[in-house]
Design an enzyme around this catalytic site. Structure first.
Site, PDB file in Angstrom:
ATOM      1  N   LYS A  41     -23.225 -14.132  14.608  1.00 33.13           N
ATOM      2  CA  LYS A  41     -24.298 -15.118  14.743  1.00 33.13           C
ATOM      3  C   LYS A  41     -24.010 -16.420  13.997  1.00 33.13           C
ATOM      4  CE  LYS A  41     -27.869 -11.830  16.067  1.00 33.13           C
ATOM      5  NZ  LYS A  41     -27.726 -12.107  17.512  1.00 33.13           N
TER       6      LYS A  41
ATOM      7  N   PHE B 161     -30.602  -1.777  15.046  1.00 33.91           N
ATOM      8  CA  PHE B 161     -30.179  -2.631  16.149  1.00 33.91           C
ATOM      9  C   PHE B 161     -28.812  -3.199  15.799  1.00 33.91           C
ATOM     10  CE2 PHE B 161     -29.502  -6.430  18.612  1.00 33.91           C
ATOM     11  CZ  PHE B 161     -29.825  -5.983  19.885  1.00 33.91           C
TER      12      PHE B 161
ATOM     13  N   ASP C   9     -23.880  -4.066   8.284  1.00 32.83           N
ATOM     14  CA  ASP C   9     -24.046  -4.959   9.424  1.00 32.83           C
ATOM     15  C   ASP C   9     -24.887  -6.147   8.963  1.00 32.83           C
ATOM     16  OD1 ASP C   9     -24.843  -6.348  11.662  1.00 32.83           O
ATOM     17  OD2 ASP C   9     -25.221  -4.573  12.886  1.00 32.83           O
TER      18      ASP C   9
END
Length: 404
Positions: free
Chosen positions: A259, A145, A230
């Site tokens: 984030k 993801f 990531d």
């Protein structure tokens, strides 16, 4: 007798009426928040065990981050990259140092940072490695993801993320996560990068086999391929280290961050790499109107300062051990398996008992907020400011849900 009017049903109905149904939220309408707790429109408090998918690592409304945002709001919030502002250099310098890299490229959302990493890797492949035009390939992992743009969903293996959004962007090769031999077999002279999450979050907080990331680092170096980590969900203290990949003693060629970098206040993302990689970009080849804006940089600088102390990494490691011990004690009592590191856990509920969605709904009834993923799995990721008492309370509520 006084009649109490609850605002939650009306707020939920309004949201349902006026918004696209791309999410299926729990029936909770948050109005206020502080630390690890949120309060809904009817004054009910909930323990937040999702933390905005790690965007709220430092808790809701961290005083230092809020102060930095307030101060910057009174000065300047946006210039665009057509000019340089006084917060930009300090933020980039601090983040580059935290990552141990030469330079950073700030963006806004995590997906933008992933797109940036893809573009940089391709350009590096053409200009530095010498791959023929339009032939660059990037190896990715199944069940990944990395975001929801059209390019990113092109290499997703999740039908919900991918179906009906074609035609898909070419240039990606999917291999099983954690399978070093499969990565080796997939590498060709056209391979420019391997893009992977050090821990797969959406897939259920999957930790790769021991030695995989170290082996991947060696393989990428051997074959002149960029290793891209990531760390959008897994980084910035979540797992008990600054980056999840630190647990394996590995340094990637490029970090992808987001984030928590915005402190739960403003979207901030970035890629960090050495000059030999990021230096391939030239003016006009990539950009963002809001990327690296003054407000984002002011908050991001304070986030970097919080991480420089090591306090949050230590809290995550120490309290994470308590969380995982409590979860593992539930194995055989409605829990099948537990995975993760630090204050991050994937919990597989016995599907004979309930789905992950049902478990989260029942936890919400007990004033604990979590998120399901893939069948009977739930994800737990409390803010790093959570207390021992908070953890014990959440574990007790989960145990009660499992008992029915």
């Amino acid at each position: 007798m006084t009649t109490v009017e609850f605002r939650t049903p009306e707020a939920l109905a309004e949201a349902e009426r006026w918004t696209a149904h791309n999410y299926h939220p729990l029936p909770v309408v948050v109005a206020e928040a502080e630390g690890a707790w949120v309060t809904d429109v009817d004054g009910v408090r909930y323990l937040d065990f999702l933390a905005g998918y790690s965007a709220l690592n430092f808790g809701h409304r961290h005083p230092g981050l809020i102060a930095a945002a307030h101060a910057q709001l009174d000065r300047v919030t946006l210039t665009s990259r057509a000019f340089v502002h006084d917060q930009f250099g300090a933020f980039c310098r601090g983040l580059a140092a935290l990552c141990g890299k030469d330079m950073v490229l700030p963006m806004n959302t995590g997906a933008e940072a992933v797109e940036t990493a893809i573009k940089v890797a391709r350009k590096w492949g053409y200009r530095v490695k010498g791959v023929a035009a339009e032939q660059a390939e990037i190896i990715v992992a199944a069940d990944n993801f990395h975001g929801r743009t059209t390019t990113i969903v092109s290499f997703s293996t999740d039908p919900d993320a991918r179906a009906d959004f074609g035609p898909y962007t070419p240039g990606f090769v999917v291999v099983p996560y954690g399978d070093l031999a499969a990565v080796r077999d997939a590498i060709t002279p056209n391979t420019v990068a391997v893009l992977m999450e050090p821990i797969q979050g959406e897939a259920g907080v999957l930790v790769p086999p021991a030695g995989f990331l170290a082996g991947l680092r060696e393989l990428c170096t051997e074959t002149d391929v960029l290793m891209i980590a990531d760390e959008i969900q897994s980084g910035l203290g979540r797992t008990g280290k600054t980056f999840a990949i630190d647990h394996d003693g590995v340094v990637p060629d490029m970090y992808v961050l987001g984030k928590a970098l915005g402190g739960g206040i403003v979207p901030v993302s970035a890629v960090a790499a050495d000059r030999a990689v990021l230096g391939v970009l030239r003016p006009g080849e990539h950009g963002s109107t809001f990327g690296g804006n003054p407000l984002a940089c002011a908050v991001g600088t304070e986030v970097v300062k919080l991480l420089e102390t090591g306090e949050f990494q230590e809290r995550s490691a120490r309290l994470g051990a308590r969380l995982h011990a409590g979860l593992e004690a539930l194995i055989g009592q409605g829990v099948i398996a537990v995975r993760g590191r630090g204050l991050w856990a994937g919990v597989d509920i016995d599907p004979a008992l309930m789905t992950g969605r049902q478990a989260c709904e029942r936890l919400a009834e007990r004033r604990v907020l979590a998120k399901d993923t893939h069948g009977s799995t739930i994800r737990l990721a409390p803010p790093l400011v959570v207390t021992e008492e908070d953890l014990d309370h959440a574990l007790a509520q989960l145990a009660a849900v499992l008992r029915g």
